[in-house]
Design a protein around this motif. Structure first.
Motif, PDB file in Angstrom:
ATOM      1  N   GLU A 119       0.838  -1.207   0.000  1.00 32.25           N
ATOM      2  CA  GLU A 119       0.000   0.000   0.000  1.00 32.25           C
ATOM      3  C   GLU A 119       0.870   1.254   0.000  1.00 32.25           C
ATOM      4  OE1 GLU A 119      -2.616  -0.141   3.328  1.00 32.25           O
ATOM      5  OE2 GLU A 119      -3.639  -1.989   2.668  1.00 32.25           O
ATOM      6  N   ARG A 121       4.037   1.517  -1.001  1.00 34.38           N
ATOM      7  CA  ARG A 121       4.768   1.612  -2.267  1.00 34.38           C
ATOM      8  C   ARG A 121       3.854   2.108  -3.393  1.00 34.38           C
ATOM      9  NH1 ARG A 121       8.962   1.402   0.437  1.00 34.38           N
ATOM     10  NH2 ARG A 121      10.295  -0.446   0.594  1.00 34.38           N
ATOM     11  N   ALA A 122       2.589   1.691  -3.381  1.00 33.49           N
ATOM     12  CA  ALA A 122       1.636   2.154  -4.396  1.00 33.49           C
ATOM     13  C   ALA A 122       1.433   3.659  -4.295  1.00 33.49           C
ATOM     14  CB  ALA A 122       0.307   1.417  -4.247  1.00 33.49           C
ATOM     15  N   HIS A 126       2.397   6.300  -7.191  1.00 31.79           N
ATOM     16  CA  HIS A 126       1.377   7.237  -7.694  1.00 31.79           C
ATOM     17  C   HIS A 126       1.906   8.672  -7.656  1.00 31.79           C
ATOM     18  CE1 HIS A 126      -2.580   8.972  -8.458  1.00 31.79           C
ATOM     19  NE2 HIS A 126      -2.373   9.779  -7.431  1.00 31.79           N
ATOM     20  N   LEU A 148      -1.851   2.223 -12.207  1.00 28.01           N
ATOM     21  CA  LEU A 148      -2.015   1.276 -11.106  1.00 28.01           C
ATOM     22  C   LEU A 148      -1.672  -0.128 -11.594  1.00 28.01           C
ATOM     23  CD1 LEU A 148      -2.895   0.411  -8.269  1.00 28.01           C
ATOM     24  CD2 LEU A 148      -5.266   0.365  -9.111  1.00 28.01           C
ATOM     25  N   PHE A 151       2.067  -0.441 -11.964  1.00 21.10           N
ATOM     26  CA  PHE A 151       2.687  -0.696 -10.660  1.00 21.10           C
ATOM     27  C   PHE A 151       2.551  -2.169 -10.282  1.00 21.10           C
ATOM     28  CE2 PHE A 151       1.942  -1.315  -6.087  1.00 21.10           C
ATOM     29  CZ  PHE A 151       3.193  -0.981  -5.598  1.00 21.10           C
ATOM     30  N   ARG A 152       1.361  -2.712 -10.452  1.00 24.35           N
ATOM     31  CA  ARG A 152       1.139  -4.115 -10.089  1.00 24.35           C
ATOM     32  C   ARG A 152       1.978  -5.045 -10.958  1.00 24.35           C
ATOM     33  NH1 ARG A 152      -5.487  -4.018  -9.300  1.00 24.35           N
ATOM     34  NH2 ARG A 152      -5.478  -2.971  -7.251  1.00 24.35           N
ATOM     35  N   ARG A 155       5.541  -4.889  -9.838  1.00 22.41           N
ATOM     36  CA  ARG A 155       5.686  -5.583  -8.560  1.00 22.41           C
ATOM     37  C   ARG A 155       5.719  -7.095  -8.770  1.00 22.41           C
ATOM     38  NH1 ARG A 155       2.265  -9.106  -5.457  1.00 22.41           N
ATOM     39  NH2 ARG A 155       0.491  -7.825  -6.020  1.00 22.41           N
TER      40      ARG A 155
END
Length: 206
Positions: A119, A121-122, A126, A148, A151-152, A155
């Protein structure tokens, strides 16, 4: 942390990296160090406590490395330096990444901490993205939540890149392979750059 605890963690990290979590017990670590099992359990009562401590070491190293990059770099350079920073640390603690699903399932502390870490890191990602869009260095979103998903995707690839590479290279992963992984992650970011962003990135590399 006292010297004995540090030595236990160093020995455990080496053994876990060499053989994997399933093959290393508290007795394995004690034998490797030449100490009694009772001496070891005085400091760490369960193997899980050692794994938790090594996980927190990894997070601390990443936090320090990322903060160092933030302090030195603008956001575009930061975005392209982070893949190497992360993979170098992941390689140092590679057993955590190679046995990540097992560890996440069986360590409540790590599971909860990692969920909160994602959370945070997101939110950081952003913020970087919004700054880069404002500076016209990366393009606006074309589809909803596009960054988003980026990012995922980054990751997922970074967390499991070591596992995939171990399979591809017949369990002969080398530190020099990190450059290839970092390039793979950067290639996922590059298509989002504007012409201005690509020009500036080229200046960093020259």
């Amino acid at each position: 942390m006292n010297n004995t605890k540090n030595n236990i963690l160093e020995s455990a990290l080496r053994l876990f990296n060499e053989a994997g979590v399933a093959q290393v017990s508290l007795r394995t670590i004690a034998t490797d160090m030449g100490i009694s099992l009772g001496n070891l359990t005085y400091h760490f009562k369960k193997r899980e406590e050692i794994i938790d401590a090594l996980y927190l070491q990894l997070v601390e190293k990443l936090d320090q490395a990322i903060q160092g990059e933030i302090n030195q770099s603008n956001h575009l350079q930061l975005l392209f330096e982070l893949p190497s920073v992360c993979l170098i640390s992941f390689y140092e603690y590679r057993f955590l990444m190679l046995d990540f699903v097992y560890i996440n399932r069986n360590h409540a502390m790590i599971r909860g901490h990692y969920s909160k870490l994602l959370e945070d890191r997101a939110v950081q990602f952003h913020h970087i993205v919004q700054e880069l869009i404002s500076g016209q260095l990366i393009r606006e979103e074309i589809i909803e939540n596009e960054y988003l998903y980026l990012f995922r995707n980054l990751r997922i690839v970074s967390d499991f890149w070591l596992s995939a590479t171990m399979i591809d290279k017949d369990n002969k992963l080398m530190k020099k392979d990190i450059a290839e992984g970092a390039h793979q992650l950067r290639s996922m970011i590059f298509p989002y750059l504007t012409v201005k962003g690509r020009d500036i990135l080229g200046e960093f590399r020259n």
